[in-house]
Motif scaffolding. Structure first.
Motif, PDB file in Angstrom:
ATOM      1  N   CYS A 289      32.724  67.512  82.561  1.00 15.20           N
ATOM      2  CA  CYS A 289      33.673  67.424  81.428  1.00 15.20           C
ATOM      3  C   CYS A 289      33.989  68.776  80.796  1.00 15.20           C
ATOM      4  O   CYS A 289      34.563  68.830  79.707  1.00 15.20           O
ATOM      5  CB  CYS A 289      33.160  66.465  80.349  1.00 15.20           C
TER       6      CYS A 289
ATOM      7  N   ASP B 117      37.407  68.071  78.964  1.00 17.80           N
ATOM      8  CA  ASP B 117      37.157  67.801  77.548  1.00 17.80           C
ATOM      9  C   ASP B 117      36.830  69.036  76.711  1.00 17.80           C
ATOM     10  O   ASP B 117      37.448  69.265  75.668  1.00 17.80           O
ATOM     11  CB  ASP B 117      36.007  66.789  77.409  1.00 17.80           C
ATOM     12  N   LEU B 118      35.850  69.825  77.135  1.00 17.50           N
ATOM     13  CA  LEU B 118      35.404  70.932  76.280  1.00 17.50           C
ATOM     14  C   LEU B 118      36.484  71.981  76.075  1.00 17.50           C
ATOM     15  O   LEU B 118      36.645  72.495  74.962  1.00 17.50           O
ATOM     16  CB  LEU B 118      34.141  71.583  76.859  1.00 17.50           C
TER      17      LEU B 118
ATOM     18  N   ILE C 209      28.830  69.221  75.365  1.00 22.31           N
ATOM     19  CA  ILE C 209      28.431  67.991  76.040  1.00 22.31           C
ATOM     20  C   ILE C 209      26.926  68.049  76.233  1.00 22.31           C
ATOM     21  O   ILE C 209      26.372  69.096  76.575  1.00 22.31           O
ATOM     22  CB  ILE C 209      29.157  67.821  77.392  1.00 22.31           C
TER      23      ILE C 209
ATOM     24  N   TYR D 102      26.066  60.774  79.073  1.00 24.84           N
ATOM     25  CA  TYR D 102      26.346  61.957  78.252  1.00 24.84           C
ATOM     26  C   TYR D 102      27.034  61.577  76.950  1.00 24.84           C
ATOM     27  O   TYR D 102      27.579  60.474  76.798  1.00 24.84           O
ATOM     28  CB  TYR D 102      27.210  62.955  79.020  1.00 24.84           C
TER      29      TYR D 102
ATOM     30  N   ILE E  31      29.786  63.667  74.210  1.00 23.93           N
ATOM     31  CA  ILE E  31      30.591  64.850  73.895  1.00 23.93           C
ATOM     32  C   ILE E  31      30.751  64.934  72.380  1.00 23.93           C
ATOM     33  O   ILE E  31      31.035  63.926  71.718  1.00 23.93           O
ATOM     34  CB  ILE E  31      31.969  64.776  74.576  1.00 23.93           C
TER      35      ILE E  31
END
Length: 380
Positions: free
Chosen positions: A276, A280-281, A316, A362, A364
């Motif tokens: 991710c 995402d990050l 994450i 996980y 986030i």
């Protein structure tokens, strides 16, 4: 009519790409083995075909006539994506580029040819006489063609070297491994996007790994380094991306920085980072829509570098044990407002986690404050 986009892979990480493609208005055609294919319920069309069956997928793609083919976060998928795109006449890197960026021995040779700082290494297989290898311990032994920390061992003495080579070769597709210089230092990953051979830096990620197995249990953006060090890393990676002939793709580079500020490239993939990081990050911490960039390039469009509202920090945290799960439940209770997304990947906790594929799930997080509760980086 909607433009059609072929996506290779349908696990939890690839599902984020499928969602993004649909959000952008594409008709999604997704190929993956069915086991763990959470993205199949999101896709417009799902084909339960192993992603290594390139010619079978190609035959179907010729009927689909997609505008682009793409994937994120997977070395194996990257090879298939490139094969399909070349055969279909779509925008992509060269076959040579994909070889250089997926085979670690070819990568090391390219770095050596072009003067890019990288650990010294030796190519071995299960027949190699380890007694003649001119190595200084500790060394790192790894498969030439795998990712996700599979088959990696830190070896402290010659007595353990042969066993580590056997383990790495068993994990390798081509049954070969590298015995390489062990590099001390803090580990980071560097996220870039390349279009027409121009490389644009997006983010620096701080990486947190367990002991000798190097399982990644957390990533944080942005990594906090001096401006001088950031520019040094960016310049080194920019040059190395050209060494690997990367022209049309995301890239995920792993580097180590030692106590004297020396930077060495561990490896570079011509695809978005997994776990991710890219999906995402990067958007959470920078405002760049990294997945849209990947899709744009795959369909022949100039990537969009507009910046959307974002957090000061994003991270994450993976669950690697039952005790770790309890720790993270407590952390999430105390920081519930920062939780962006939770995911469970496995049906049960692993008894003995061996690589990144054994992570249970996980969470986030996105933080607007400068300070982060550092207890999140503890691990049992």
């Amino acid at each position: 009519m909607k433009e059609k986009l072929v996506i290779i892979g349908a696990n939890d990480f690839q599902a984020q790409l499928i969602k993004k493609a649909k959000e952008l208005g594409y008709e999604t055609h997704v190929f993956a083995w069915e086991d763990g294919a959470v993205g199949k319920i999101i896709a417009d069309y799902f084909y339960p075909i192993s992603i290594v069956n390139k010619d079978e997928i190609l035959a179907i793609c010729k009927k689909i006539k997609p505008s682009g083919v793409c994937s994120i976060a997977s070395e194996v998928a990257n090879i298939t994506v490139n094969y399909l795109a070349r055969k279909l006449g779509l925008v992509c890197n060269s076959a040579e580029c994909v070889l250089l960026s997926t085979n670690k021995h070819e990568m090391r040779k390219a770095f050596e040819r072009n003067g890019d700082p990288s650990p010294k290494s030796f190519l071995v297989d299960q027949t190699t006489d380890v007694t003649v290898l001119p190595v200084e311990f500790p060394v790192l032994v790894k498969p030439t063609d795998r990712s996700g920390s599979r088959g990696i061992t830190k070896v402290l003495c010659s007595a353990d070297l042969e066993k580590a080579i056997m383990f790495a070769c068993e994990e390798s597709f081509e049954k070969k491994a590298l015995v390489e210089e062990f590099v001390e230092g803090k580990e980071y990953s560097v996220e870039f996007i390349s279009y027409k051979g121009q490389h644009t830096f997006l983010a620096l990620t701080e990486k947190f790994t367990t002991g000798s197995q190097y399982i990644e249990y957390a990533h944080k953006e942005p990594a906090i380094v001096s401006e001088l060090m950031l520019n040094k890393i960016k310049n080194i990676i920019c040059k190395a991306l050209t060494s690997l002939q990367i022209q049309y793709s995301a890239s995920h580079s792993e580097v180590k920085v030692d106590k004297n500020g020396n930077v060495k490239i561990i490896e570079i993939g011509s695809r978005m980072g997994g776990a991710c990081i890219g999906s995402d990050l990067v958007p959470l911490s920078t405002g760049y829509d990294f997945m849209k960039m990947v899709i744009d390039i795959s369909v022949g469009k100039t990537p969009d570098f507009s910046i959307k509202p974002h957090y000061k920090h994003a991270l994450i945290r993976f669950i690697v044990s039952k005790n770790d799960f309890k720790r993270m439940c407590d952390y999430k209770m105390r920081h519930s407002g920062a939780v962006i997304r939770d995911a469970v990947i496995l049906d049960e906790f692993p008894d003995n986690i061996k690589d990144n594929s054994g992570r249970y799930g996980y969470t986030i997080f996105g933080f607007d404050s400068e300070a982060i509760d550092q207890s999140i980086f503890g691990v049992d």
